[in-house]
Design a protein around this motif. Structure first.
Motif, mmCIF file in Angstrom:
data_model
loop_
_atom_site.group_PDB
_atom_site.id
_atom_site.type_symbol
_atom_site.label_atom_id
_atom_site.label_comp_id
_atom_site.label_asym_id
_atom_site.label_seq_id
_atom_site.Cartn_x
_atom_site.Cartn_y
_atom_site.Cartn_z
ATOM 1 N N MET A 130 0.831 -1.207 0.000
ATOM 2 C CA MET A 130 0.000 0.000 0.000
ATOM 3 C C MET A 130 0.865 1.257 0.000
ATOM 4 S SD MET A 130 -3.052 1.055 -0.052
ATOM 5 C CE MET A 130 -4.062 2.397 0.379
ATOM 6 N N LYS A 131 1.927 1.259 0.843
ATOM 7 C CA LYS A 131 2.807 2.425 0.906
ATOM 8 C C LYS A 131 3.525 2.638 -0.421
ATOM 9 C CE LYS A 131 3.803 2.341 5.826
ATOM 10 N NZ LYS A 131 4.830 2.193 6.852
ATOM 11 N N HIS A 132 3.936 1.553 -1.058
ATOM 12 C CA HIS A 132 4.633 1.659 -2.335
ATOM 13 C C HIS A 132 3.707 2.223 -3.421
ATOM 14 C CE1 HIS A 132 8.248 -0.231 -0.930
ATOM 15 N NE2 HIS A 132 7.563 -1.266 -0.462
ATOM 16 N N GLN A 133 2.440 1.847 -3.358
ATOM 17 C CA GLN A 133 1.490 2.320 -4.350
ATOM 18 C C GLN A 133 1.244 3.833 -4.192
ATOM 19 O OE1 GLN A 133 -2.350 0.438 -4.120
ATOM 20 N NE2 GLN A 133 -2.634 0.570 -6.346
ATOM 21 N N VAL A 134 1.073 4.290 -2.953
ATOM 22 C CA VAL A 134 0.872 5.715 -2.684
ATOM 23 C C VAL A 134 2.120 6.498 -3.076
ATOM 24 C CG1 VAL A 134 0.541 7.439 -0.849
ATOM 25 C CG2 VAL A 134 -0.820 5.348 -0.865
ATOM 26 N N LEU A 135 3.290 5.965 -2.737
ATOM 27 C CA LEU A 135 4.538 6.616 -3.091
ATOM 28 C C LEU A 135 4.706 6.695 -4.608
ATOM 29 C CD1 LEU A 135 7.201 7.855 -2.125
ATOM 30 C CD2 LEU A 135 8.175 5.566 -2.157
ATOM 31 N N GLY A 136 4.371 5.649 -5.304
ATOM 32 C CA GLY A 136 4.467 5.622 -6.767
ATOM 33 C C GLY A 136 3.529 6.614 -7.416
ATOM 34 N N ILE A 137 2.295 6.690 -6.930
ATOM 35 C CA ILE A 137 1.327 7.643 -7.471
ATOM 36 C C ILE A 137 1.782 9.079 -7.197
ATOM 37 C CG2 ILE A 137 -1.036 8.533 -7.216
ATOM 38 C CD1 ILE A 137 -1.899 5.591 -6.773
ATOM 39 N N SER A 138 2.268 9.344 -5.987
ATOM 40 C CA SER A 138 2.754 10.682 -5.637
ATOM 41 C C SER A 138 3.939 11.085 -6.501
ATOM 42 C CB SER A 138 3.166 10.745 -4.165
ATOM 43 O OG SER A 138 2.077 10.457 -3.340
ATOM 44 N N LEU A 139 4.880 10.169 -6.668
ATOM 45 C CA LEU A 139 6.055 10.439 -7.486
ATOM 46 C C LEU A 139 5.674 10.703 -8.942
ATOM 47 C CD1 LEU A 139 9.118 10.618 -7.415
ATOM 48 C CD2 LEU A 139 9.207 8.185 -7.898
ATOM 49 N N THR A 140 4.742 9.926 -9.446
ATOM 50 C CA THR A 140 4.268 10.119 -10.819
ATOM 51 C C THR A 140 3.603 11.485 -10.981
ATOM 52 O OG1 THR A 140 3.937 7.743 -11.064
ATOM 53 C CG2 THR A 140 2.788 9.172 -12.625
ATOM 54 N N ALA A 141 2.793 11.883 -10.021
ATOM 55 C CA ALA A 141 2.120 13.186 -10.085
ATOM 56 C C ALA A 141 3.131 14.318 -10.044
ATOM 57 C CB ALA A 141 1.126 13.317 -8.939
ATOM 58 N N ILE A 142 4.114 14.227 -9.157
ATOM 59 C CA ILE A 142 5.132 15.277 -9.045
ATOM 60 C C ILE A 142 5.934 15.380 -10.327
ATOM 61 C CG2 ILE A 142 7.293 15.899 -7.876
ATOM 62 C CD1 ILE A 142 6.020 14.806 -5.288
ATOM 63 N N LEU A 143 6.361 14.259 -10.871
ATOM 64 C CA LEU A 143 7.142 14.267 -12.111
ATOM 65 C C LEU A 143 6.340 14.804 -13.291
ATOM 66 C CD1 LEU A 143 9.164 10.938 -11.879
ATOM 67 C CD2 LEU A 143 10.051 13.263 -11.785
ATOM 68 N N THR A 144 5.068 14.459 -13.350
ATOM 69 C CA THR A 144 4.225 14.947 -14.445
ATOM 70 C C THR A 144 4.098 16.460 -14.389
ATOM 71 O OG1 THR A 144 2.979 12.881 -14.437
ATOM 72 C CG2 THR A 144 1.938 14.782 -15.485
ATOM 73 N N ILE A 145 3.892 17.001 -13.211
ATOM 74 C CA ILE A 145 3.775 18.447 -13.056
ATOM 75 C C ILE A 145 5.088 19.120 -13.417
ATOM 76 C CG2 ILE A 145 3.513 20.310 -11.358
ATOM 77 C CD1 ILE A 145 1.397 18.502 -9.990
#
Length: 141
Positions: free
Chosen positions: A1-16
């Motif tokens: 679960m933590k890895h999934q949240v971290l992955g989604i957060s990282l993807t959002a930050i990189l996209t922005i």
């Protein structure tokens, strides 16, 4: 679960960061050429540099390319007095004065004889003419 949240957060930050902060926050500023840098956009782009160097550089590059890093209305324009100094009594632009002004503003020596002026009816016509000039320069090289 933590890895999934971290992955989604990282993807959002990189996209922005990859799309450039100014392009996302101020799309109406696209096409500006110069002026004062918007400190908020510069700080957001710099934050990208602190977190991830490559996306931060890309964000700066995108914002500079599109002109969204600049505050609106801060580009150098001529005021009425400066414009009147370029004109003769009959309202015609003096090539010598214009060449001097352009030389001062750009740091490049401009010869009045080398300057060419065209009257255009619209921005689209001007864009077309500039594109044609660039094409001719490339083929002449």
């Amino acid at each position: 679960m933590k890895h999934q949240v971290l992955g989604i957060s990282l993807t959002a930050i990189l996209t922005i960061q990859l799309s450039g902060c100014g392009v996302l926050l101020h799309p109406e500023r696209k096409g500006q050429r110069g002026g004062q840098v918007d400190p908020a956009i510069a700080v957001l782009d710099a934050a990208g540099l602190l977190l991830f160097v490559v996306p931060g550089l890309i964000a700066f590059g995108v914002d500079l390319y599109y002109g969204t890093i600049y505050l609106p209305g801060t580009a150098k324009t001529l005021n009425e007095e400066e414009l009147n100094m370029l004109k003769t009594q009959d309202g015609q632009i003096q090539p010598e004065q214009l060449a001097r002004l352009v030389s001062e503003q750009t740091g490049q020596h401009i010869q009045p004889e080398a300057m060419v002026s065209y009257s255009v009816g619209s921005v689209d016509e001007l864009k077309f003419m500039l594109t044609e000039v660039q094409i001719h320069k490339k083929t002449a090289s």
